[in-house]
Design a protein around this motif. Structure first.
Motif, PDB file in Angstrom:
ATOM      1  N   MET A   1       0.848  -1.168   0.000  1.00 13.84           N
ATOM      2  CA  MET A   1       0.000   0.000   0.000  1.00 13.84           C
ATOM      3  C   MET A   1       0.890   1.227   0.000  1.00 13.84           C
ATOM      4  O   MET A   1       1.913   1.266   0.674  1.00 13.84           O
ATOM      5  N   LEU A   2       0.488   2.200  -0.759  1.00 14.18           N
ATOM      6  CA  LEU A   2       1.204   3.470  -0.837  1.00 14.18           C
ATOM      7  C   LEU A   2       0.233   4.574  -0.451  1.00 14.18           C
ATOM      8  O   LEU A   2      -0.868   4.650  -0.992  1.00 14.18           O
ATOM      9  N   ILE A   3       0.641   5.383   0.520  1.00 13.00           N
ATOM     10  CA  ILE A   3      -0.187   6.498   0.987  1.00 13.00           C
ATOM     11  C   ILE A   3       0.536   7.799   0.675  1.00 13.00           C
ATOM     12  O   ILE A   3       1.730   7.930   0.956  1.00 13.00           O
ATOM     13  N   ALA A   4      -0.180   8.745   0.106  1.00 14.71           N
ATOM     14  CA  ALA A   4       0.315  10.108  -0.048  1.00 14.71           C
ATOM     15  C   ALA A   4      -0.564  10.977   0.840  1.00 14.71           C
ATOM     16  O   ALA A   4      -1.792  10.887   0.778  1.00 14.71           O
ATOM     17  N   PHE A   5       0.079  11.772   1.695  1.00 14.99           N
ATOM     18  CA  PHE A   5      -0.725  12.627   2.553  1.00 14.99           C
ATOM     19  C   PHE A   5      -0.017  13.940   2.821  1.00 14.99           C
ATOM     20  O   PHE A   5       1.185  14.073   2.652  1.00 14.99           O
ATOM     21  N   THR A   6      -0.817  14.910   3.211  1.00 11.49           N
ATOM     22  CA  THR A   6      -0.301  16.210   3.606  1.00 11.49           C
ATOM     23  C   THR A   6      -1.037  16.648   4.861  1.00 11.49           C
ATOM     24  O   THR A   6      -2.227  16.393   5.014  1.00 11.49           O
ATOM     25  N   LEU A   7      -0.305  17.272   5.750  1.00 10.73           N
ATOM     26  CA  LEU A   7      -0.864  17.828   6.980  1.00 10.73           C
ATOM     27  C   LEU A   7      -0.671  19.328   6.949  1.00 10.73           C
ATOM     28  O   LEU A   7       0.430  19.810   6.652  1.00 10.73           O
ATOM     29  N   THR A   8      -1.725  20.070   7.250  1.00 13.67           N
ATOM     30  CA  THR A   8      -1.634  21.519   7.304  1.00 13.67           C
ATOM     31  C   THR A   8      -2.135  21.995   8.659  1.00 13.67           C
ATOM     32  O   THR A   8      -3.313  21.855   8.964  1.00 13.67           O
ATOM     33  N   PRO A   9      -1.229  22.527   9.479  1.00 10.81           N
ATOM     34  CA  PRO A   9      -1.680  23.114  10.733  1.00 10.81           C
ATOM     35  C   PRO A   9      -2.395  24.429  10.449  1.00 10.81           C
ATOM     36  O   PRO A   9      -1.936  25.221   9.626  1.00 10.81           O
ATOM     37  N   VAL A  10      -3.517  24.636  11.082  1.00 11.17           N
ATOM     38  CA  VAL A  10      -4.311  25.849  10.875  1.00 11.17           C
ATOM     39  C   VAL A  10      -4.318  26.631  12.188  1.00 11.17           C
ATOM     40  O   VAL A  10      -4.444  26.059  13.267  1.00 11.17           O
ATOM     41  N   GLY A  11      -4.157  27.937  12.074  1.00 12.30           N
ATOM     42  CA  GLY A  11      -4.204  28.792  13.249  1.00 12.30           C
ATOM     43  C   GLY A  11      -2.843  29.027  13.881  1.00 12.30           C
ATOM     44  O   GLY A  11      -2.765  29.452  15.032  1.00 12.30           O
ATOM     45  N   VAL A  12      -1.769  28.754  13.117  1.00  9.90           N
ATOM     46  CA  VAL A  12      -0.418  28.960  13.654  1.00  9.90           C
ATOM     47  C   VAL A  12       0.390  29.946  12.813  1.00  9.90           C
ATOM     48  O   VAL A  12       1.586  30.069  12.995  1.00  9.90           O
ATOM     49  N   GLY A  13      -0.259  30.634  11.890  1.00 18.57           N
ATOM     50  CA  GLY A  13       0.441  31.587  11.030  1.00 18.57           C
ATOM     51  C   GLY A  13       0.734  30.977   9.668  1.00 18.57           C
ATOM     52  O   GLY A  13       0.301  29.871   9.353  1.00 18.57           O
ATOM     53  N   GLU A  14       1.484  31.724   8.859  1.00 16.22           N
ATOM     54  CA  GLU A  14       1.764  31.288   7.494  1.00 16.22           C
ATOM     55  C   GLU A  14       2.904  30.288   7.401  1.00 16.22           C
ATOM     56  O   GLU A  14       3.017  29.551   6.436  1.00 16.22           O
ATOM     57  N   SER A  15       3.797  30.282   8.365  1.00 16.31           N
ATOM     58  CA  SER A  15       4.933  29.367   8.359  1.00 16.31           C
ATOM     59  C   SER A  15       4.812  28.457   9.574  1.00 16.31           C
ATOM     60  O   SER A  15       4.501  28.908  10.671  1.00 16.31           O
ATOM     61  N   PHE A  16       5.041  27.166   9.361  1.00 12.76           N
ATOM     62  CA  PHE A  16       4.847  26.219  10.457  1.00 12.76           C
ATOM     63  C   PHE A  16       5.892  25.105  10.434  1.00 12.76           C
ATOM     64  O   PHE A  16       5.563  23.930  10.465  1.00 12.76           O
ATOM     65  N   PRO A  17       7.178  25.464  10.413  1.00  9.41           N
ATOM     66  CA  PRO A  17       8.211  24.419  10.337  1.00  9.41           C
ATOM     67  C   PRO A  17       8.270  23.517  11.561  1.00  9.41           C
ATOM     68  O   PRO A  17       8.560  22.324  11.431  1.00  9.41           O
TER      69      PRO A  17
END
Length: 100
Positions: A1-17
């Protein structure tokens, strides 16, 4: 199985390293084959182990952000290991044959 995913934190500003670094640490510690680019992280493995990594990576981001968006895409191909590199290799061979 191959999964592609992305996580986006919301409410922490434009940059979230830091939030993303926590998720990547979880992915690396899993020992599963993975590859990240500017849009997605792909992980290869069995259903339970891959979904556990996605869950734990999401939780790591959620520990720092009030909201997290998760986008997930899966390629379920039983009995076909090596999809992470194999699919790209097959495409590159196709393009080389086409150029001749």
């Amino acid at each position: 199985m191959l999964i592609a995913f992305t996580l986006t934190p919301v409410g922490v500003g434009e940059s979230f390293p830091d939030e993303i670094a926590d998720a990547v640490a979880v992915i690396r510690a899993s020992g599963l084959p993975y590859r990240s680019d500017s849009m997605y992280t792909m992980i290869e493995g069995e259903w339970d182990e891959v979904m556990d990594v996605v869950r734990r990576a999401t939780e790591a981001v959620a520990a720092r952000a009030p909201r997290v968006q998760l986008v997930l895409k899966a390629d379920l191909w039983p009995g076909r290991p090596g999809l992470l590199d194999g699919k790209i290799g097959a495409f590159e061979r196709h393009m080389a044959d086409r150029a001749q």
